[in-house]
Scaffold this active site. Structure first.
Site, PDB file in Angstrom:
ATOM      1  N   LYS A 215       0.844  -1.204   0.000  1.00  0.00           N
ATOM      2  CA  LYS A 215       0.000   0.000   0.000  1.00  0.00           C
ATOM      3  C   LYS A 215       0.882   1.257   0.000  1.00  0.00           C
ATOM      4  CE  LYS A 215      -0.353  -0.339   5.034  1.00  0.00           C
ATOM      5  NZ  LYS A 215      -1.211  -0.705   6.174  1.00  0.00           N
TER       6      LYS A 215
ATOM      7  N   TYR B 202      14.301  30.460   7.366  1.00  0.00           N
ATOM      8  CA  TYR B 202      13.159  31.132   7.987  1.00  0.00           C
ATOM      9  C   TYR B 202      13.292  31.152   9.504  1.00  0.00           C
ATOM     10  CZ  TYR B 202      10.702  30.671   3.507  1.00  0.00           C
ATOM     11  OH  TYR B 202      10.339  30.760   2.199  1.00  0.00           O
TER      12      TYR B 202
HETATM   13  C1  LIG Z   1      -0.289  -1.595   6.871  1.00  0.00           C
HETATM   14  C2  LIG Z   1      -0.830  -2.868   7.373  1.00  0.00           C
HETATM   15  C3  LIG Z   1       0.019  -3.975   7.578  1.00  0.00           C
HETATM   16  C4  LIG Z   1       1.524  -3.889   7.471  1.00  0.00           C
HETATM   17  O1  LIG Z   1       2.046  -3.345   8.657  1.00  0.00           O
HETATM   18  P1  LIG Z   1       3.632  -3.222   8.928  1.00  0.00           P
HETATM   19  O2  LIG Z   1       3.724  -2.772  10.317  1.00  0.00           O
HETATM   20  O3  LIG Z   1       4.147  -2.208   7.960  1.00  0.00           O
HETATM   21  O4  LIG Z   1       4.212  -4.561   8.700  1.00  0.00           O
HETATM   22  C5  LIG Z   1      -0.569  -5.181   7.912  1.00  0.00           C
HETATM   23  N1  LIG Z   1      -1.908  -5.284   8.071  1.00  0.00           N
HETATM   24  C6  LIG Z   1      -2.740  -4.244   7.903  1.00  0.00           C
HETATM   25  C7  LIG Z   1      -4.200  -4.428   8.095  1.00  0.00           C
HETATM   26  C8  LIG Z   1      -2.238  -3.006   7.567  1.00  0.00           C
HETATM   27  O5  LIG Z   1      -3.071  -1.967   7.426  1.00  0.00           O
END
Ligand SMILES: *Cc1c(COP(=O)(O)O)cnc(C)c1O
Length: 379
Positions: free
Chosen positions: A44, A265
């Site tokens: 993702k 800044y």
């Molecule tokens: C993002 C996510 C993961 C992966 O988590 P990590 O800590 O990056 O391994 C697994 N399960 C779900 C439901 C997620 O949203």
């Protein structure tokens, strides 16, 4: 790019991603998981900033499933996933359901109404869904006490096929006692659901930290994200992983400052003595966190750690290059290694008061992604 290629000299901000490192991390996690546990590669948010399409190309055929947040991400990777199923890990919108069913992506359902709405789009087929249970995350899923009752109702929907049972861990990298108890509770519930006839449903619950800490309680499928990219949520496991990403920018200008001059800044930094200052071509609009301003953050130039001076601005950063070989066009490393020095992503995250996930996924669209696959035949 190949291992020896130089990045184009016109690039201002880019990440170099080592796809072979991601495959090695997958192999490492597969060994921990053991032969009975398959892997859903979580890709993702543009594969945590690493470039989803290239990562999916590198992993297709090597994982049991890909996990994305939403329909748009699923559509982006779908032509590259070959026949690997794609799961949607976030909640879905009613307006997305028709397309999800048509494309065969696998959603999680949390209640009867969601399932019934999917069923309404089934059009003579059976819609494959995963039943999500809330065992402590408080985000998606049916509350654990109501799961058996919901599963009974769902098994009566002919257009719905529950092919997975899932939950999520809120403190896998923070509270081992809670997590072990949660996992045990989850598996007890799973056993009850199996009694109801969900015998073949794929059971999945563990993110990276869960898999690393409790490989024996994974179920059938683990869902690592961060660890695939070479960052461990548990520090003791970090040596076994290889960070896949290096974030680079370039020096655009080098200037000599006298004593007493302000930098950036707010004039929060005033040169205490004469200094040589480099201006770099990355800022917070690229995703480099503005929150590290004034926190002793550094970049690597000429293989040396150079302090960031004053505030991070939208498009540029200033760094102390006194005594360092630096010229316009030179590479500066924001995250990763140069010479013998390394700035780990977790260092930037910690200075910014946030987590590595946030830093990776914040790397913006203005930053180019270059992929290297040193040893495509290796694994
Ligand atoms: C993002 C996510 C993961 C992966 O988590 P990590 O800590 O990056 O391994 C697994 N399960 C779900 C439901 C997620 O949203």
């Amino acid at each position: 790019m190949s291992a020896t290629d130089e990045a184009p000299a016109t690039l201002r901000s880019w990440v170099e991603v080592d796809l072979a490192a991601i495959r090695r991390n997958l192999a490492t996690l597969s060994v921990i998981a053991g032969p009975a546990v398959k892997i859903m590669a979580v890709v993702k948010a543009n594969a945590y900033g690493h470039g989803a399409v290239a990562v999916v190309d590198a992993l297709a055929g090597k994982v049991a499933m890909f996990g994305v947040a939403n329909l748009r991400e699923a559509e982006e990777i779908s032509p590259h996933a070959r026949h690997t199923p794609i799961a949607l890990l976030s909640g879905t919108l009613p307006a997305e359901h028709a397309a999800i069913v048509r494309r065969g992506f696998i959603p999680v359902v949390s209640n009867f109404d969601e399932a019934a709405h999917y069923a309404a789009h089934a059009g003579g087929t059976r819609v494959k869904v995963h039943l999500a249970m809330d065992t402590g995350m408080g985000r998606l899923g049916v509350w654990q006490d109501d799961a058996v009752q919901l599963a009974r109702k769902l098994t009566a929907l002919p257009a719905i096929e529950i092919t997975g049972i899932a939950s999520h861990l809120p403190v896998a990298d923070e509270e081992a006692t809670f997590t072990r108890e949660q996992l045990t509770r989850f598996h007890t519930l799973v056993a009850q659901l199996r009694e109801l006839g969900l015998r073949d449903a794929l059971v999945h619950v563990e993110n990276s930290a869960g898999l690393i800490a409790f490989p024996d309680l994974a179920g059938a499928l683990a869902r690592p994200g961060l660890a695939l990219y070479g960052e461990s949520p548990l520090p003791e496991f970090q040596p076994q992983l290889a960070p896949a990403l290096t974030w680079k920018t370039r020096v655009v200008l080098v200037r000599d400052f006298g004593k007493g001059r302000g930098v950036s800044y707010g004039r929060t930094f005033i040169t205490p003595s004469p200094m040589r200052v480099a201006t770099l071509a990355t800022g917070y609009a690229d995703g480099y966190p503005r929150q590290v301003s004034g926190k002793n953050a550094a970049v690597l130039i000429g293989g040396k750690r150079c302090a960031i001076l004053g505030r991070v601005t939208m498009d540029q950063i200033m760094a102390d290059v006194t005594g360092v070989n630096a010229a316009p066009g030179d590479e500066a490393v924001l995250i990763g290694a140069q010479g013998g020095e390394t700035i780990p992503a977790r260092e930037v995250a910690s200075l910014a008061g946030t987590i590595v996930w946030d830093i990776f996924t914040g790397i913006g669209p203005r930053v180019a992604r270059l992929h290297r696959d040193g040893d495509a035949s290796e694994l």
